[in-house]
Design a protein around this motif. Sequence first.
Motif, PDB file in Angstrom:
ATOM      1  N   ALA A   1      -3.234   5.751  -6.059  1.00 56.75           N
ATOM      2  CA  ALA A   1      -2.595   5.883  -7.156  1.00 56.75           C
ATOM      3  C   ALA A   1      -1.200   5.151  -6.898  1.00 56.75           C
ATOM      4  CB  ALA A   1      -2.360   7.291  -7.334  1.00 56.75           C
ATOM      5  N   ALA A   2      -0.606   5.146  -5.993  1.00 52.42           N
ATOM      6  CA  ALA A   2       0.651   4.626  -5.258  1.00 52.42           C
ATOM      7  C   ALA A   2       0.697   3.079  -5.283  1.00 52.42           C
ATOM      8  CB  ALA A   2       1.203   5.525  -4.149  1.00 52.42           C
ATOM      9  N   TYR A   3      -0.290   2.627  -4.778  1.00 47.59           N
ATOM     10  CA  TYR A   3      -0.499   1.484  -4.581  1.00 47.59           C
ATOM     11  C   TYR A   3      -0.607   0.679  -5.849  1.00 47.59           C
ATOM     12  CZ  TYR A   3      -3.363  -2.833  -3.545  1.00 47.59           C
ATOM     13  OH  TYR A   3      -3.647  -4.336  -3.696  1.00 47.59           O
ATOM     14  N   GLU A   4      -1.310   1.393  -6.849  1.00 53.07           N
ATOM     15  CA  GLU A   4      -1.435   0.773  -8.485  1.00 53.07           C
ATOM     16  C   GLU A   4      -0.081   0.797  -9.091  1.00 53.07           C
ATOM     17  OE1 GLU A   4      -3.797  -0.873  -9.531  1.00 53.07           O
ATOM     18  OE2 GLU A   4      -5.038  -0.662  -7.834  1.00 53.07           O
ATOM     19  N   LYS A   5       0.562   1.933  -8.869  1.00 49.34           N
ATOM     20  CA  LYS A   5       1.872   2.011  -9.678  1.00 49.34           C
ATOM     21  C   LYS A   5       2.724   1.036  -8.930  1.00 49.34           C
ATOM     22  CE  LYS A   5       3.586   4.664 -11.639  1.00 49.34           C
ATOM     23  NZ  LYS A   5       3.727   4.594 -13.245  1.00 49.34           N
TER      24      LYS A   5
ATOM     25  N   LYS B   1      -5.880  -6.435   8.652  1.00 44.98           N
ATOM     26  CA  LYS B   1      -5.026  -7.069   9.995  1.00 44.98           C
ATOM     27  C   LYS B   1      -4.084  -8.110   9.361  1.00 44.98           C
ATOM     28  CE  LYS B   1      -8.996  -6.039  13.185  1.00 44.98           C
ATOM     29  NZ  LYS B   1      -9.886  -6.505  14.044  1.00 44.98           N
ATOM     30  N   SER B   2      -4.647  -8.944   8.619  1.00 37.66           N
ATOM     31  CA  SER B   2      -3.493  -9.953   8.160  1.00 37.66           C
ATOM     32  C   SER B   2      -2.232  -9.342   7.539  1.00 37.66           C
ATOM     33  CB  SER B   2      -4.236 -10.961   7.314  1.00 37.66           C
ATOM     34  OG  SER B   2      -3.566 -11.919   6.977  1.00 37.66           O
ATOM     35  N   ARG B   3      -2.392  -8.590   6.577  1.00 44.09           N
ATOM     36  CA  ARG B   3      -1.464  -8.016   5.770  1.00 44.09           C
ATOM     37  C   ARG B   3      -0.432  -7.114   6.930  1.00 44.09           C
ATOM     38  NH1 ARG B   3      -4.565  -5.740   0.417  1.00 44.09           N
ATOM     39  NH2 ARG B   3      -5.605  -7.703  -0.212  1.00 44.09           N
ATOM     40  N   VAL B   4      -1.037  -6.574   7.614  1.00 45.22           N
ATOM     41  CA  VAL B   4      -0.125  -5.833   8.617  1.00 45.22           C
ATOM     42  C   VAL B   4       0.629  -6.797   9.589  1.00 45.22           C
ATOM     43  CG1 VAL B   4      -0.154  -4.083  10.722  1.00 45.22           C
ATOM     44  CG2 VAL B   4      -1.379  -3.576   8.575  1.00 45.22           C
TER      45      VAL B   4
ATOM     46  N   GLU C   1     -10.022   2.675   8.465  1.00 42.77           N
ATOM     47  CA  GLU C   1      -9.623   3.586   7.318  1.00 42.77           C
ATOM     48  C   GLU C   1      -8.695   2.866   6.176  1.00 42.77           C
ATOM     49  OE1 GLU C   1      -8.831   7.885   9.772  1.00 42.77           O
ATOM     50  OE2 GLU C   1      -7.435   6.415   9.891  1.00 42.77           O
ATOM     51  N   ILE C   2      -7.923   1.868   6.288  1.00 37.21           N
ATOM     52  CA  ILE C   2      -7.193   1.391   5.320  1.00 37.21           C
ATOM     53  C   ILE C   2      -8.152   0.423   4.851  1.00 37.21           C
ATOM     54  CG2 ILE C   2      -5.287  -0.308   4.826  1.00 37.21           C
ATOM     55  CD1 ILE C   2      -3.970   0.921   7.418  1.00 37.21           C
ATOM     56  N   ALA C   3      -8.902  -0.258   5.092  1.00 36.42           N
ATOM     57  CA  ALA C   3     -10.021  -1.138   4.668  1.00 36.42           C
ATOM     58  C   ALA C   3     -10.755  -0.496   3.431  1.00 36.42           C
ATOM     59  CB  ALA C   3     -10.755  -1.867   5.703  1.00 36.42           C
ATOM     60  N   GLU C   4     -11.398   0.668   4.194  1.00 33.59           N
ATOM     61  CA  GLU C   4     -12.122   1.456   3.082  1.00 33.59           C
ATOM     62  C   GLU C   4     -11.355   2.093   2.163  1.00 33.59           C
ATOM     63  OE1 GLU C   4     -14.948   5.707   3.239  1.00 33.59           O
ATOM     64  OE2 GLU C   4     -13.912   4.952   4.974  1.00 33.59           O
ATOM     65  N   MET C   5     -10.077   2.668   2.305  1.00 29.36           N
ATOM     66  CA  MET C   5      -9.200   3.033   1.312  1.00 29.36           C
ATOM     67  C   MET C   5      -8.640   1.896   0.169  1.00 29.36           C
ATOM     68  SD  MET C   5      -5.687   5.063   2.015  1.00 29.36           S
ATOM     69  CE  MET C   5      -6.542   6.362   3.062  1.00 29.36           C
ATOM     70  N   LEU C   6      -8.536   0.924   0.563  1.00 20.90           N
ATOM     71  CA  LEU C   6      -7.996   0.045  -0.137  1.00 20.90           C
ATOM     72  C   LEU C   6      -9.045  -1.207  -0.833  1.00 20.90           C
ATOM     73  CD1 LEU C   6      -4.734  -1.015   1.247  1.00 20.90           C
ATOM     74  CD2 LEU C   6      -5.066   0.529  -0.408  1.00 20.90           C
TER      75      LEU C   6
ATOM     76  N   ASP D   1       0.580  -5.490  -2.023  1.00 23.60           N
ATOM     77  CA  ASP D   1      -0.467  -5.455  -1.097  1.00 23.60           C
ATOM     78  C   ASP D   1      -0.233  -5.424   0.356  1.00 23.60           C
ATOM     79  OD1 ASP D   1      -2.086  -6.052  -3.441  1.00 23.60           O
ATOM     80  OD2 ASP D   1      -2.647  -8.156  -2.869  1.00 23.60           O
ATOM     81  N   TYR D   2       0.952  -5.998   0.825  1.00 23.04           N
ATOM     82  CA  TYR D   2       1.388  -6.082   2.192  1.00 23.04           C
ATOM     83  C   TYR D   2       1.920  -4.745   2.643  1.00 23.04           C
ATOM     84  CZ  TYR D   2       0.037 -10.873   2.490  1.00 23.04           C
ATOM     85  OH  TYR D   2      -0.778 -12.167   2.355  1.00 23.04           O
ATOM     86  N   ARG D   3       2.877  -4.476   1.648  1.00 23.91           N
ATOM     87  CA  ARG D   3       3.527  -3.005   1.852  1.00 23.91           C
ATOM     88  C   ARG D   3       2.594  -1.858   2.076  1.00 23.91           C
ATOM     89  NH1 ARG D   3       8.447  -0.970  -2.106  1.00 23.91           N
ATOM     90  NH2 ARG D   3       8.569   1.019  -1.496  1.00 23.91           N
ATOM     91  N   THR D   4       1.608  -1.566   1.138  1.00 21.49           N
ATOM     92  CA  THR D   4       0.664  -0.785   1.184  1.00 21.49           C
ATOM     93  C   THR D   4       0.057  -0.502   2.546  1.00 21.49           C
ATOM     94  OG1 THR D   4       0.719  -0.752  -1.265  1.00 21.49           O
ATOM     95  CG2 THR D   4      -1.064   0.556  -0.114  1.00 21.49           C
ATOM     96  N   ALA D   5      -0.509  -1.659   3.047  1.00 17.87           N
ATOM     97  CA  ALA D   5      -1.146  -1.891   4.106  1.00 17.87           C
ATOM     98  C   ALA D   5      -0.275  -1.549   5.391  1.00 17.87           C
ATOM     99  CB  ALA D   5      -1.773  -3.126   4.403  1.00 17.87           C
ATOM    100  N   PHE D   6       1.129  -2.003   5.287  1.00 13.78           N
ATOM    101  CA  PHE D   6       2.106  -1.704   6.295  1.00 13.78           C
ATOM    102  C   PHE D   6       2.358  -0.340   6.407  1.00 13.78           C
ATOM    103  CE2 PHE D   6       6.428  -1.040   7.569  1.00 13.78           C
ATOM    104  CZ  PHE D   6       6.437  -1.605   9.015  1.00 13.78           C
TER     105      PHE D   6
END
Length: 211
Positions: free
Chosen positions: A97-101, A190-193, A177-182, A160-165
């Motif tokens: 939800a935060a990512y979409e916002k 890995k690239s975004r982080v 976990e992040i891959a599944e979540m997003l 995209d990058y901020r959420t992963a970071f």
Amino acid sequence: MLMRPGAPASEQTDGAAAESPDEQLHRDLLAQAPDAVDTLVHRYGARIFRLALRITGSPEDAQEVSQDVLLNIVRKIGTFKGESALGSWIYRITANAAYEKLRSRRGKDEISWEVLLPSFDADGHLLDSGRDWTQSAEDPAIQAEVRRRLKEAVESLPADYRTAFVLHDMEGLSNPEIAEMLGISLPAVKSRVHRSRLFLRQRLQEYVGRD
């Protein structure tokens, strides 16, 4: 745990104690118990807001996300199958939800993703100033300014990058976990982080490592 007819009170107490607080909350939400929503807000409200704030960077957006998440939890509690912990399920709903916002308010104050690409010289070697600014950053006089500039740099990352970071380096989630979540690939996480870290390091070097 089912109780035998006529089981002693001690056995009934032990059986009741076997149910975790979140299992009780799940059952109460399904049954629309009078205090279920209050318990949900008391137990998870602050954590939901904290994660939403870290991802969106805006108290107003975080408050809106928190309200939406709590409402969605109540509405969609029937879809929770218990395959993961209730807290993990709530965490995933909040992060998305935060990512979409954050994505919805992508604007001119946000840097282009191309800025996060590593810089190379004419021979194809990665450019890096190589300057060690960590000693300067230990100076108490500039630590507050470093934190402020780091916060600004994180907030300027593309959504995209901020959420992963945030999920990886601030919340401590693993790459899978992040891959599944997003809903993205493991290499993408890995690239975004990695690119986010390079960008943040560059921004700090511009301030702390300057002459």
